[in-house]
Design a protein around this motif. Structure first.
Motif, mmCIF file in Angstrom:
data_model
loop_
_atom_site.group_PDB
_atom_site.id
_atom_site.type_symbol
_atom_site.label_atom_id
_atom_site.label_comp_id
_atom_site.label_asym_id
_atom_site.label_seq_id
_atom_site.Cartn_x
_atom_site.Cartn_y
_atom_site.Cartn_z
ATOM 1 N N GLU A 1 9.005 -67.868 88.534
ATOM 2 C CA GLU A 1 10.406 -67.561 88.786
ATOM 3 C C GLU A 1 11.103 -67.148 87.491
ATOM 4 O OE1 GLU A 1 14.447 -69.803 90.413
ATOM 5 O OE2 GLU A 1 12.604 -70.941 90.172
ATOM 6 N N ILE A 2 11.879 -66.076 87.572
ATOM 7 C CA ILE A 2 12.689 -65.661 86.430
ATOM 8 C C ILE A 2 13.840 -66.661 86.297
ATOM 9 C CG2 ILE A 2 14.215 -63.879 85.506
ATOM 10 C CD1 ILE A 2 12.441 -61.821 86.924
ATOM 11 N N VAL A 3 13.928 -67.293 85.122
ATOM 12 C CA VAL A 3 14.960 -68.311 84.921
ATOM 13 C C VAL A 3 16.008 -67.895 83.894
ATOM 14 C CG1 VAL A 3 13.505 -70.233 85.665
ATOM 15 C CG2 VAL A 3 13.515 -69.564 83.253
ATOM 16 N N ALA A 4 15.708 -66.876 83.089
ATOM 17 C CA ALA A 4 16.682 -66.424 82.096
ATOM 18 C C ALA A 4 16.382 -64.990 81.709
ATOM 19 C CB ALA A 4 16.646 -67.315 80.857
ATOM 20 N N ALA A 5 17.417 -64.281 81.314
ATOM 21 C CA ALA A 5 17.283 -62.918 80.797
ATOM 22 C C ALA A 5 18.397 -62.717 79.782
ATOM 23 C CB ALA A 5 17.391 -61.893 81.920
ATOM 24 N N GLU A 6 18.049 -62.062 78.692
ATOM 25 C CA GLU A 6 19.017 -61.897 77.618
ATOM 26 C C GLU A 6 18.727 -60.602 76.874
ATOM 27 O OE1 GLU A 6 19.788 -64.076 73.379
ATOM 28 O OE2 GLU A 6 19.494 -65.365 75.130
ATOM 29 N N GLU A 7 19.774 -59.989 76.396
ATOM 30 C CA GLU A 7 19.651 -58.816 75.555
ATOM 31 C C GLU A 7 20.250 -59.162 74.204
ATOM 32 O OE1 GLU A 7 20.487 -54.022 75.823
ATOM 33 O OE2 GLU A 7 21.493 -55.366 77.212
ATOM 34 N N SER A 8 19.457 -58.991 73.154
ATOM 35 C CA SER A 8 19.909 -59.326 71.813
ATOM 36 C C SER A 8 19.618 -58.139 70.907
ATOM 37 C CB SER A 8 19.191 -60.576 71.308
ATOM 38 O OG SER A 8 19.570 -60.854 69.983
ATOM 39 N N GLY A 9 20.649 -57.418 70.542
ATOM 40 C CA GLY A 9 20.448 -56.223 69.732
ATOM 41 C C GLY A 9 19.655 -55.187 70.505
ATOM 42 N N LYS A 10 18.514 -54.819 69.972
ATOM 43 C CA LYS A 10 17.672 -53.802 70.601
ATOM 44 C C LYS A 10 16.476 -54.413 71.321
ATOM 45 C CE LYS A 10 19.065 -50.301 67.302
ATOM 46 N NZ LYS A 10 18.650 -49.306 66.336
ATOM 47 N N THR A 11 16.528 -55.710 71.584
ATOM 48 C CA THR A 11 15.433 -56.400 72.254
ATOM 49 C C THR A 11 15.941 -57.055 73.527
ATOM 50 O OG1 THR A 11 14.469 -56.885 70.087
ATOM 51 C CG2 THR A 11 13.621 -58.132 71.947
ATOM 52 N N LYS A 12 15.144 -56.944 74.583
ATOM 53 C CA LYS A 12 15.464 -57.592 75.854
ATOM 54 C C LYS A 12 14.407 -58.664 76.115
ATOM 55 C CE LYS A 12 17.752 -53.620 77.918
ATOM 56 N NZ LYS A 12 17.506 -52.424 77.167
ATOM 57 N N TYR A 13 14.853 -59.805 76.656
ATOM 58 C CA TYR A 13 13.967 -60.926 76.935
ATOM 59 C C TYR A 13 14.103 -61.344 78.391
ATOM 60 C CZ TYR A 13 14.318 -61.401 71.847
ATOM 61 O OH TYR A 13 14.309 -61.160 70.503
ATOM 62 N N ILE A 14 12.972 -61.626 79.013
ATOM 63 C CA ILE A 14 12.956 -62.204 80.354
ATOM 64 C C ILE A 14 12.082 -63.448 80.274
ATOM 65 C CG2 ILE A 14 12.261 -61.927 82.758
ATOM 66 C CD1 ILE A 14 12.798 -58.930 82.467
ATOM 67 N N GLN A 15 12.642 -64.588 80.657
ATOM 68 C CA GLN A 15 11.893 -65.838 80.641
ATOM 69 C C GLN A 15 11.498 -66.195 82.058
ATOM 70 O OE1 GLN A 15 13.804 -69.139 78.695
ATOM 71 N NE2 GLN A 15 12.309 -70.599 79.467
ATOM 72 N N ILE A 16 10.222 -66.490 82.238
ATOM 73 C CA ILE A 16 9.671 -66.830 83.553
ATOM 74 C C ILE A 16 9.089 -68.234 83.467
ATOM 75 C CG2 ILE A 16 7.925 -66.218 85.267
ATOM 76 C CD1 ILE A 16 8.294 -63.284 84.289
ATOM 77 N N GLN A 17 9.388 -69.046 84.462
ATOM 78 C CA GLN A 17 8.900 -70.421 84.496
ATOM 79 C C GLN A 17 7.922 -70.577 85.656
ATOM 80 O OE1 GLN A 17 10.080 -72.667 82.090
ATOM 81 N NE2 GLN A 17 8.359 -73.892 82.770
ATOM 82 N N THR A 18 6.878 -71.348 85.426
ATOM 83 C CA THR A 18 5.928 -71.718 86.452
ATOM 84 C C THR A 18 5.566 -73.182 86.239
ATOM 85 O OG1 THR A 18 3.786 -71.217 87.452
ATOM 86 C CG2 THR A 18 3.968 -70.898 85.094
ATOM 87 N N THR A 19 4.887 -73.754 87.187
ATOM 88 C CA THR A 19 4.508 -75.158 87.045
ATOM 89 C C THR A 19 3.546 -75.361 85.880
ATOM 90 O OG1 THR A 19 2.765 -74.808 88.691
ATOM 91 C CG2 THR A 19 4.858 -75.709 89.481
ATOM 92 N N SER A 20 2.874 -74.311 85.431
ATOM 93 C CA SER A 20 1.915 -74.409 84.323
ATOM 94 C C SER A 20 2.542 -74.200 82.954
ATOM 95 C CB SER A 20 0.796 -73.380 84.515
ATOM 96 O OG SER A 20 0.135 -73.588 85.732
ATOM 97 N N GLY A 21 3.762 -73.692 82.895
ATOM 98 C CA GLY A 21 4.386 -73.449 81.596
ATOM 99 C C GLY A 21 5.385 -72.321 81.643
ATOM 100 N N THR A 22 5.650 -71.752 80.468
ATOM 101 C CA THR A 22 6.672 -70.724 80.308
ATOM 102 C C THR A 22 6.051 -69.424 79.817
ATOM 103 O OG1 THR A 22 8.319 -72.402 79.774
ATOM 104 C CG2 THR A 22 8.821 -70.158 79.112
#
Length: 167
Positions: free
Chosen positions: A71-92
């Motif tokens: 599941e996507i739990v966070a998304a962020e844009e910082s300067g020229k970089t975009k981040y998508i954080q995905i969580q699962t029962t096994s980790g991040t």
């Protein structure tokens, strides 16, 4: 007899919703809030939370496929970089997108580096303790997948192979 009642109920439900969608803009938005029409005449289903996180982005890579329990739990844009954080029962899993011309550097001490192929692009797989990083170039960006060793690598490869560019 029971099947006829069920069929009549389903037909009535569909008819009422079809009329409501056709006549009420507010109801139509309520029903289709998770869908996003794109320029290439396709529809992508997104939860409201994902839409809130990523809704204003343009020119980015998005995971069109996620295995079950991811599941996507966070998304962020910082300067020229975009981040998508995905969580699962096994980790991040953290997906980072660097624009063309961006530079990525890694500490190679105590790491194991090997080639990996994602959609006919040669990338690098970097193993460092319980952390794995897969990095590969697209036409305009560099994508990095950083994940815990408990997450199956094959899942990450499937996600990477199914990344979709959104204009």
């Amino acid at each position: 007899q029971l099947f006829k009642k069920i069929a009549v109920f389903i037909l009535a439900f569909i008819s009422v919703n079809a009329v409501a969608i056709g006549t009420s803009d507010a109801y139509r938005q309520f029903i289709f809030h998770g869908f996003e029409n794109e320029d290439n005449d396709s529809i992508t289903f997104r939860t409201q939370a994902e839409q809130d996180m990523i809704g204003i982005w343009t020119d980015y890579w998005y995971p069109a496929y996620l295995p079950e329990n991811y599941e996507i739990v966070a998304a962020e844009e910082s300067g020229k970089t975009k981040y998508i954080q995905i969580q699962t029962t096994s980790g991040t899993l953290l997906i980072s997108e660097y624009i063309d011309g961006g530079v990525i550097s890694f500490d190679t001490k105590d790491t194991n580096i090997s080639d990996i192929y994602i959609n006919n692009s040669v990338g690098k797989k970097i193993l460092n303790g319980n952390q794995t990083i897969i990095v590969y170039p697209t036409e305009m960006q560099i994508l990095e997948f950083s994940f815990d060793s408990e997450i199956p690598e094959q899942d990450i490869i499937e996600i990477a192979e199914n990344m979709k560019y959104v204009k």
